[in-house]
Design an enzyme around this catalytic site. Structure first.
Site, mmCIF file in Angstrom:
data_model
loop_
_atom_site.group_PDB
_atom_site.id
_atom_site.type_symbol
_atom_site.label_atom_id
_atom_site.label_comp_id
_atom_site.label_asym_id
_atom_site.label_seq_id
_atom_site.Cartn_x
_atom_site.Cartn_y
_atom_site.Cartn_z
ATOM 1 N N SER A 178 14.570 -18.235 -102.276
ATOM 2 C CA SER A 178 15.081 -17.454 -100.432
ATOM 3 C C SER A 178 17.064 -17.359 -101.300
ATOM 4 O O SER A 178 17.306 -18.348 -101.788
ATOM 5 C CB SER A 178 15.577 -18.321 -99.626
ATOM 6 O OG SER A 178 15.719 -17.502 -98.580
ATOM 7 N N TYR A 222 17.501 -25.583 -93.665
ATOM 8 C CA TYR A 222 16.808 -24.363 -94.060
ATOM 9 C C TYR A 222 17.578 -24.282 -95.374
ATOM 10 O O TYR A 222 16.491 -24.154 -96.391
ATOM 11 C CB TYR A 222 16.020 -23.250 -93.510
ATOM 12 C CG TYR A 222 15.358 -22.309 -94.003
ATOM 13 C CD1 TYR A 222 14.484 -22.441 -94.275
ATOM 14 C CD2 TYR A 222 16.052 -20.582 -94.758
ATOM 15 C CE1 TYR A 222 13.506 -21.465 -94.996
ATOM 16 C CE2 TYR A 222 15.745 -19.896 -95.567
ATOM 17 C CZ TYR A 222 14.184 -20.371 -95.484
ATOM 18 O OH TYR A 222 13.460 -19.638 -96.148
HETATM 19 P P1 NAP Z 1 5.352 -16.497 -92.756
HETATM 20 O O1 NAP Z 1 4.371 -15.464 -92.515
HETATM 21 O O2 NAP Z 1 5.632 -17.544 -91.287
HETATM 22 O O3 NAP Z 1 3.778 -17.804 -94.023
HETATM 23 C C1 NAP Z 1 4.354 -19.036 -93.488
HETATM 24 C C2 NAP Z 1 3.025 -19.484 -94.527
HETATM 25 O O4 NAP Z 1 3.231 -21.606 -94.889
HETATM 26 C C3 NAP Z 1 1.684 -19.505 -93.717
HETATM 27 O O5 NAP Z 1 0.467 -19.742 -94.314
HETATM 28 C C4 NAP Z 1 1.734 -21.003 -92.974
HETATM 29 O O6 NAP Z 1 -0.133 -21.540 -93.205
HETATM 30 C C5 NAP Z 1 2.262 -21.390 -94.337
HETATM 31 N N1 NAP Z 1 2.572 -23.530 -93.815
HETATM 32 C C6 NAP Z 1 3.641 -23.815 -92.920
HETATM 33 N N2 NAP Z 1 3.727 -25.034 -93.392
HETATM 34 C C7 NAP Z 1 2.661 -25.373 -94.446
HETATM 35 C C8 NAP Z 1 2.466 -27.004 -94.432
HETATM 36 N N3 NAP Z 1 2.793 -27.530 -93.259
HETATM 37 N N4 NAP Z 1 1.375 -26.419 -95.045
HETATM 38 C C9 NAP Z 1 0.459 -25.602 -95.820
HETATM 39 N N5 NAP Z 1 0.738 -24.114 -95.542
HETATM 40 C C10 NAP Z 1 1.703 -24.189 -94.318
HETATM 41 O O7 NAP Z 1 6.529 -16.575 -93.764
HETATM 42 P P2 NAP Z 1 6.840 -15.842 -94.797
HETATM 43 O O8 NAP Z 1 8.114 -15.648 -94.971
HETATM 44 O O9 NAP Z 1 5.647 -15.521 -95.510
HETATM 45 O O10 NAP Z 1 7.370 -17.530 -95.759
HETATM 46 C C11 NAP Z 1 6.279 -17.468 -96.602
HETATM 47 C C12 NAP Z 1 7.591 -18.581 -97.819
HETATM 48 O O11 NAP Z 1 9.048 -17.739 -98.359
HETATM 49 C C13 NAP Z 1 8.527 -19.063 -97.451
HETATM 50 O O12 NAP Z 1 8.482 -20.752 -97.998
HETATM 51 C C14 NAP Z 1 9.706 -18.655 -96.716
HETATM 52 O O13 NAP Z 1 10.632 -20.005 -96.706
HETATM 53 C C15 NAP Z 1 9.698 -18.004 -97.673
HETATM 54 N N6 NAP Z 1 11.118 -16.990 -97.523
HETATM 55 C C16 NAP Z 1 11.147 -16.006 -96.374
HETATM 56 C C17 NAP Z 1 11.482 -14.992 -96.201
HETATM 57 C C18 NAP Z 1 11.313 -14.092 -94.947
HETATM 58 O O14 NAP Z 1 12.730 -13.733 -94.518
HETATM 59 N N7 NAP Z 1 10.188 -14.296 -94.535
HETATM 60 C C19 NAP Z 1 12.835 -15.420 -97.374
HETATM 61 C C20 NAP Z 1 13.168 -15.707 -98.058
HETATM 62 C C21 NAP Z 1 12.308 -16.459 -98.433
HETATM 63 P P3 NAP Z 1 -0.929 -22.463 -91.840
HETATM 64 O O15 NAP Z 1 0.428 -21.621 -90.221
HETATM 65 O O16 NAP Z 1 -1.587 -21.581 -91.694
HETATM 66 O O17 NAP Z 1 -0.483 -23.334 -92.888
#
Ligand code: NAP
Length: 258
Positions: A146, A159
């Site tokens: 990120s 975070y």
């Molecule tokens: P999201 O829609 O909330 O998806 C998060 C995913 O992580 C879900 O599939 C969730 O699945 C899974 N997860 C959470 N805890 C878990 C665990 N203990 N074991 C296995 N799976 C787990 O958010 P996203 O934006 O797609 O995030 C994906 C990645 O991108 C993250 O690493 C986040 O930090 C990074 N990111 C996001 C942003 C943003 O602005 N959205 C920016 C930079 C980086 P379950 O709940 O079904 O387990």
């Protein structure tokens, strides 16, 4: 542009939502056989059905909580058993919980959730997957970092710390695997509209919507493009890092709103 891939297997953590879901679809479209892991198996099954509809392939689906070493071991072993090889690990599972200053956080479970998932889970998955890649003569670890791993902001101490750690692990792993047939990449997005902010605000949809008010965020598909592009370069090409932000964002908290 994604180059077509044949006979390679991609394992995606956090494939039930957002960036993980979009990446699973795009990697499958690029020709990878995909293994989907997350805690919400019903959502994974729905995504597997979408993949079947789009590409004809049967995705592998299994419950995975990356915080638990035994589940990680069982997941990776099952993928290896099912497909016979593992070529790509997308360490995407991750979350933010809360936006409180350090001294105001009373619930250290929020800290544990972020550190255990974003850092420890990524390490556990990497440790289990990479030996199979080396054995198979081909591999790629793509970490979802990120911009929070490059600049800290108030309310994001833990975070940001977790994503700084992801960048450190990515850099160390790249050195540790020098001379081995395993590539290492970090994809570091700015604001992407997914379930991320809903989770961060403990289910408060209104607060989550306010994060993206008056600006155009990235989509999960934009990040899946980056992942798939890095994954489909020729094998001698290692994309070390991709930093990608919305046009309306110049840094953490630096957002143009209309
Ligand atoms: P999201 O829609 O909330 O998806 C998060 C995913 O992580 C879900 O599939 C969730 O699945 C899974 N997860 C959470 N805890 C878990 C665990 N203990 N074991 C296995 N799976 C787990 O958010 P996203 O934006 O797609 O995030 C994906 C990645 O991108 C993250 O690493 C986040 O930090 C990074 N990111 C996001 C942003 C943003 O602005 N959205 C920016 C930079 C980086 P379950 O709940 O079904 O387990």
């Amino acid at each position: 542009m994604a180059l077509k891939v044949q006979g390679q297997v991609a394992m995606i953590t956090g494939a039930s939502s957002g960036i993980g879901r979009a990446s699973a679809l795009q990697l499958a479209e690029a020709g990878f056989q995909v293994a989907l892991g997350a805690r919400s198996v019903d959502k994974l099954e729905a995504i597997a059905a979408e993949i079947k509809e789009a590409t004809g392939q049967e995705a592998f689906v299994m419950r995975l909580d990356v915080r638990h070493a035994e589940e990680v071991k069982a997941f990776v072993a099952a993928v290896k058993e099912h497909f016979g090889r593992i070529d790509l690990l997308l360490n995407n599972a991750g979350l933010a919980k809360g936006v409180l200053p350090v001294v105001e956080e009373n619930d250290t479970e929020n800290w544990d959730a972020m550190l255990d998932t974003n850092v420890r889970g990524l390490l556990l998955m990497t440790r289990e997957a990479v030996p199979h890649m080396i054995e198979g003569g081909n591999g790629h670890v793509i970490n979802l970092g990120s911009i929070a791993g490059r600049e800290a902001y108030a309310g994001g101490a833990v975070y940001c710390a977790s994503k700084f750690a992801v960048r450190a692990i990515t850099d160390a792993l790249r050195q540790e695997l020098l001379g081995k047939p395993v590539r290492v990449t970090t994809v570091d997005p700015g604001m992407v509209e997914t379930e991320f902010s809903v989770t961060r605000y403990h289910g408060d949809q209104e607060k989550a919507n306010a994060v993206y008010a008056g600006m155009t965020p990235l989509t999960a598909e934009d990040i899946a493009d980056c992942v798939t592009w890095a994954a489909t370069r020729p094998k001698h090409v290692n994309i070390d890092a991709i930093i990608v932000k919305p046009l309306d964002q110049a840094g953490a908290g630096k957002v143009a709103r209309r």
